[in-house]
Design an enzyme around this catalytic site. Structure first.
Site, PDB file in Angstrom:
ATOM      1  N   HIS A   1       0.856  -1.189   0.000  1.00  0.00           N
ATOM      2  CA  HIS A   1       0.000   0.000   0.000  1.00  0.00           C
ATOM      3  C   HIS A   1       0.889   1.235   0.000  1.00  0.00           C
ATOM      4  CE1 HIS A   1      -3.544  -2.497   1.712  1.00  0.00           C
ATOM      5  NE2 HIS A   1      -3.627  -2.376   0.393  1.00  0.00           N
TER       6      HIS A   1
ATOM      7  N   HIS B   1       2.276  -3.594   6.958  1.00  0.00           N
ATOM      8  CA  HIS B   1       1.347  -2.491   6.664  1.00  0.00           C
ATOM      9  C   HIS B   1       1.346  -1.495   7.812  1.00  0.00           C
ATOM     10  CE1 HIS B   1      -1.136  -4.261   3.257  1.00  0.00           C
ATOM     11  NE2 HIS B   1      -0.404  -5.310   3.634  1.00  0.00           N
TER      12      HIS B   1
ATOM     13  N   GLU C   1       0.298  -4.528  11.209  1.00  0.00           N
ATOM     14  CA  GLU C   1      -0.126  -3.138  11.065  1.00  0.00           C
ATOM     15  C   GLU C   1       0.710  -2.352  12.066  1.00  0.00           C
ATOM     16  OE1 GLU C   1      -2.172  -1.845   8.884  1.00  0.00           O
ATOM     17  OE2 GLU C   1      -3.303  -3.579   8.146  1.00  0.00           O
TER      18      GLU C   1
HETATM   19  O1  0X9 Z   1      -7.057  -3.967   4.485  1.00  0.00           O
HETATM   20  C1  0X9 Z   1      -5.872  -4.280   4.330  1.00  0.00           C
HETATM   21  O2  0X9 Z   1      -5.401  -4.626   3.256  1.00  0.00           O
HETATM   22  C2  0X9 Z   1      -4.937  -4.248   5.539  1.00  0.00           C
HETATM   23  N1  0X9 Z   1      -5.164  -3.056   6.321  1.00  0.00           N
HETATM   24  S1  0X9 Z   1      -4.694  -1.599   5.742  1.00  0.00           S
HETATM   25  O3  0X9 Z   1      -5.224  -0.573   6.618  1.00  0.00           O
HETATM   26  N2  0X9 Z   1      -3.101  -1.506   5.816  1.00  0.00           N
HETATM   27  O4  0X9 Z   1      -5.134  -1.482   4.384  1.00  0.00           O
HETATM   28  C3  0X9 Z   1      -5.197  -5.437   6.409  1.00  0.00           C
HETATM   29  C4  0X9 Z   1      -5.028  -6.753   5.744  1.00  0.00           C
HETATM   30  C5  0X9 Z   1      -4.951  -7.823   6.764  1.00  0.00           C
HETATM   31  N3  0X9 Z   1      -5.078  -9.119   6.210  1.00  0.00           N
HETATM   32  C6  0X9 Z   1      -6.282  -9.686   6.070  1.00  0.00           C
HETATM   33  N4  0X9 Z   1      -7.364  -9.109   6.533  1.00  0.00           N
HETATM   34  N5  0X9 Z   1      -6.307 -10.857   5.471  1.00  0.00           N
HETATM   35 ZN    ZN Z   2      -2.046  -1.597   4.102  1.00  0.00          ZN
END
Ligand code: 0X9
Ligand code: ZN
Ligand code: CA
Ligand code: CA
Length: 320
Positions: free
Chosen positions: A69, A204, A278
């Site tokens: 990201h 992340h 995170e």
């Molecule tokens: O939504 C996402 O891709 C991640 N959070 S962010 O705020 N950095 O965009 C979390 C992804 C975690 N992994 C899964 N939920 N599988």
């Molecule tokens: Zn992210």
């Protein structure tokens, strides 16, 4: 607009320069690799760290990726921090010497270079708040690379079919060049029919979380895809890391349901124990003054995770 001069967060160009410096300083243990190219033709660059780094030895392998990201600036810094300690402290700190001698560690600091460059290209001191890659789609620009992986892609309401959405999953699984590069890299680590990568971490920000599969379902275990032992191993190592960095450990879907994410694919498709961190923050652009504190905060967690690559099931007292 010109790329903003980084006061402390590394630009893409500065990241490449830093990687070149590290491999020049530590040629025996650090080697640059190019996993492939982004949509706009930028190299997706990584560093391999190990003793006899030029040789593919029979050592457990670990993959760290960051900045999938674009705006999550601390994450590139975390990857560079890890490269830094593994090289600078080799032959100085015994724990690190042992890790470098017994593992092959692959670190890709900027997995989404087009997005990262776009995010940092701004006339103002702020970034562009960009998340996705930069490939045009039918309505807008960009696919969320963390919804584009080919495991239960688009299955479960954890991504969007709208090209304007921040969580647009793309027209098909692995439709995006950057996704392909990362997945092909993982597939390239299958040697003699055996996946060499034992551990994967996708870094992340923000939220201070340690997450493990699956994200596509609330179920803790899935017959044929995540056994009780496999879940317990993920959870035990995840909690151990959280004990050291103070993050909250939880199954990925406890944050929210997602589909097509890295972590679900690396486990579901490749059977590599997989995590998402995170990092710290209440925005994607915390003051650069926190970089040192928030990256060194993960020192023990990252070393612990790397050490588990020989046999993650050790965490639950099993052989496998
Ligand atoms: O939504 C996402 O891709 C991640 N959070 S962010 O705020 N950095 O965009 C979390 C992804 C975690 N992994 C899964 N939920 N599988
Ligand atoms: Zn992210
Ligand atoms: Ca080696
Ligand atoms: Ca190897």
């Amino acid at each position: 607009p010109q790329p903003r001069a980084a006061t402390s967060y590394h630009t893409y160009a500065e990241t490449l320069a830093e990687i070149d410096q590290v491999v020049a300083n530590y040629p025996q243990i650090a080697r640059k690799f190019v996993a492939g190219k982004s949509y706009q033709g930028r190299d997706i660059v990584g560093v391999k760290i190990s003793d006899n780094v030029a040789a593919d030895e029979a050592e457990p392998e670990v993959l760290y990726i960051a900045n999938i990201h674009a705006r999550e600036r601390l994450t590139n810094e975390q990857a560079l921090y890890l490269i830094g300690i593994l090289t600078k402290e080799y032959n100085a700190t015994s724990r690190i010497t042992n890790i470098v001698n017994s593992r092959e560690i692959w670190i890709i600091p900027i997995s989404n270079p087009d997005g990262q460059v776009y995010d940092m290209t701004s006339d103002t001191s702020a970034g562009r708040m960009w998340r996705k890659n930069r490939r045009p789609n039918s309505t807008s620009t960009g696919t969320d690379l963390n919804r584009n992986f080919a495991y239960r892609w688009g299955c479960c309401g954890g991504s969007s079919g709208n090209g304007a959405s921040e969580t647009y999953r793309g027209p098909s699984a692995e439709s995006e060049p950057e996704t392909k590069v990362l997945a092909n890299f993982a597939r390239s680590r299958v040697v003699g029919g055996v996946q060499q990568l034992k551990i994967f971490l996708d870094i992340h920000s923000y939220g201070e979380l340690v997450l493990w599969p699956f994200g596509y379902t609330y179920a803790n275990t899935v017959p044929g895809a995540l056994s009780a032992d496999e879940e317990a191993t993920h959870r035990t190592i995840g909690r151990q890391m959280a004990n050291s960095n103070g993050y909250t450990p939880q199954q990925a879907s406890d944050l929210y349901i997602t589909d097509g994410t890295t972590d679900d694919w690396f486990w579901g498709n490749q059977r590599i124990f997989s995590y998402t961190f995170e990092m710290y923050g209440s925005s994607f652009y915390p003051s650069p003054s926190v970089i040192e504190r928030e990256t060194s905060r993960n020192r023990d967690a990252l070393l612990t995770l790397t050490e588990y690559a020989d046999c993650p099931y050790r965490a639950i007292g099993k052989q496998q």
